[in-house]
Design an enzyme around this catalytic site. Sequence first.
Site, mmCIF file in Angstrom:
data_model
loop_
_atom_site.group_PDB
_atom_site.id
_atom_site.type_symbol
_atom_site.label_atom_id
_atom_site.label_comp_id
_atom_site.label_asym_id
_atom_site.label_seq_id
_atom_site.Cartn_x
_atom_site.Cartn_y
_atom_site.Cartn_z
ATOM 1 N N SER A 1 4.226 45.138 66.056
ATOM 2 C CA SER A 1 3.096 44.412 65.720
ATOM 3 C C SER A 1 3.414 44.213 64.254
ATOM 4 O O SER A 1 2.824 43.106 63.372
ATOM 5 C CB SER A 1 1.955 44.964 66.062
ATOM 6 O OG SER A 1 1.656 44.723 67.610
ATOM 7 N N ARG B 1 11.339 51.543 72.771
ATOM 8 C CA ARG B 1 11.991 50.624 72.568
ATOM 9 C C ARG B 1 13.457 51.076 72.027
ATOM 10 O O ARG B 1 14.273 50.343 72.029
ATOM 11 C CB ARG B 1 11.446 49.511 71.390
ATOM 12 C CG ARG B 1 10.237 48.825 71.894
ATOM 13 C CD ARG B 1 9.166 48.495 70.719
ATOM 14 N NE ARG B 1 8.987 49.672 70.048
ATOM 15 C CZ ARG B 1 8.306 49.765 68.865
ATOM 16 N NH1 ARG B 1 7.985 48.574 68.219
ATOM 17 N NH2 ARG B 1 7.746 50.899 68.388
ATOM 18 N N LYS C 1 -5.627 53.073 61.884
ATOM 19 C CA LYS C 1 -4.378 52.216 61.461
ATOM 20 C C LYS C 1 -5.086 50.876 60.495
ATOM 21 O O LYS C 1 -3.965 49.992 60.169
ATOM 22 C CB LYS C 1 -3.939 51.425 62.724
ATOM 23 C CG LYS C 1 -2.558 52.323 63.328
ATOM 24 C CD LYS C 1 -1.834 51.516 64.229
ATOM 25 C CE LYS C 1 -0.286 51.863 64.544
ATOM 26 N NZ LYS C 1 0.214 51.374 65.470
ATOM 27 N N HIS D 1 4.929 43.585 74.160
ATOM 28 C CA HIS D 1 3.880 44.332 74.947
ATOM 29 C C HIS D 1 3.585 43.388 76.389
ATOM 30 O O HIS D 1 3.601 44.133 77.563
ATOM 31 C CB HIS D 1 2.347 44.231 74.330
ATOM 32 C CG HIS D 1 2.469 44.976 73.107
ATOM 33 N ND1 HIS D 1 2.140 44.493 71.918
ATOM 34 C CD2 HIS D 1 2.652 46.465 72.802
ATOM 35 C CE1 HIS D 1 1.806 45.392 70.758
ATOM 36 N NE2 HIS D 1 2.445 46.503 71.430
#
Length: 161
Positions: free
Chosen positions: A128, A90, A41, A17
Amino acid sequence: MVTVLYPGTFDPITNGHTDIIVRATKLFKRVIVAIAANPGKSPVFSLEQRVRLAQTILGDLTQVEVVQFSELLSKFARSMEAKVIIRGLRAVSDFDYEFQLAGMNRRLAPELETVFLTPAEQYTFLSSSVVREVAALGGDVSAFVHPVVKTALSERFSKNI
Ligand code: COA
C-alpha cells in the site's frame, strides 16, 4: 463452517490484497476482511473510506464481508468466532514480522491458527505504501489497484497540490 479473518490496514486495498482474498474464498466458506483502525500507521484514508473502498471492490464476492476493528486482533477474532487468520506472504522479508505476529496471536488466543497465502507473482512487490507514493508523485497505479481506488488516490493527492 470455518470463518476466517483477513486483517490489515488496507490503506488502500490493492490488487495484491484482492488476490489473497479470492484465494481464501476458494478454501473457506466465509472470509471476513477486517480493516484495522491502526492509528499508529497514520493512514492516508480514514477508516470509513478504507472500509467503503473494500466493500465496493469486493461487493460481488458473496462469501466476503468487510468489517472494521480497533481492538486487539485476537480478541476481535474471538468475538467474530473466527478460527483462522489469513495473512499474505509476499517475500522472505515478510517472514520475520509475520512470524512474530502469528506467535503473539497464538499466545493470546491458542485456538487461533494463522494461515499464510502467497499472492500471484505479479503482486509480490506490491504494498500500500508503494502505491501511495507512486500515486502521490503522479505515477500510474492502474495495474496495481481497482479503478475506484485509483480515483480515490487522485482525489486525495490532488488536495496536496
Ligand atoms: N498485496 C499487497 N500488499 C500487501 C499484501 C498483498 N497481498 N499483503 C500485505 N501487504 C502490504 C500491505 O499493503 C502493507 O503495506 P504498507 O506497510 O506499505 O502499508 C504491508 O504489507 C503489511 O501491512 P498489512 O497487511 O496492512 O498489515 P499491517 O501490518 O498494516 O497490519 C494488523 C497488521 C492489522 C494485522 C496488526 O497491526 C494488528 O493485528 N493490529 C491490531 C492490534 C493488535 O492486535 N496488535 C497485536 C498484534 S500481535
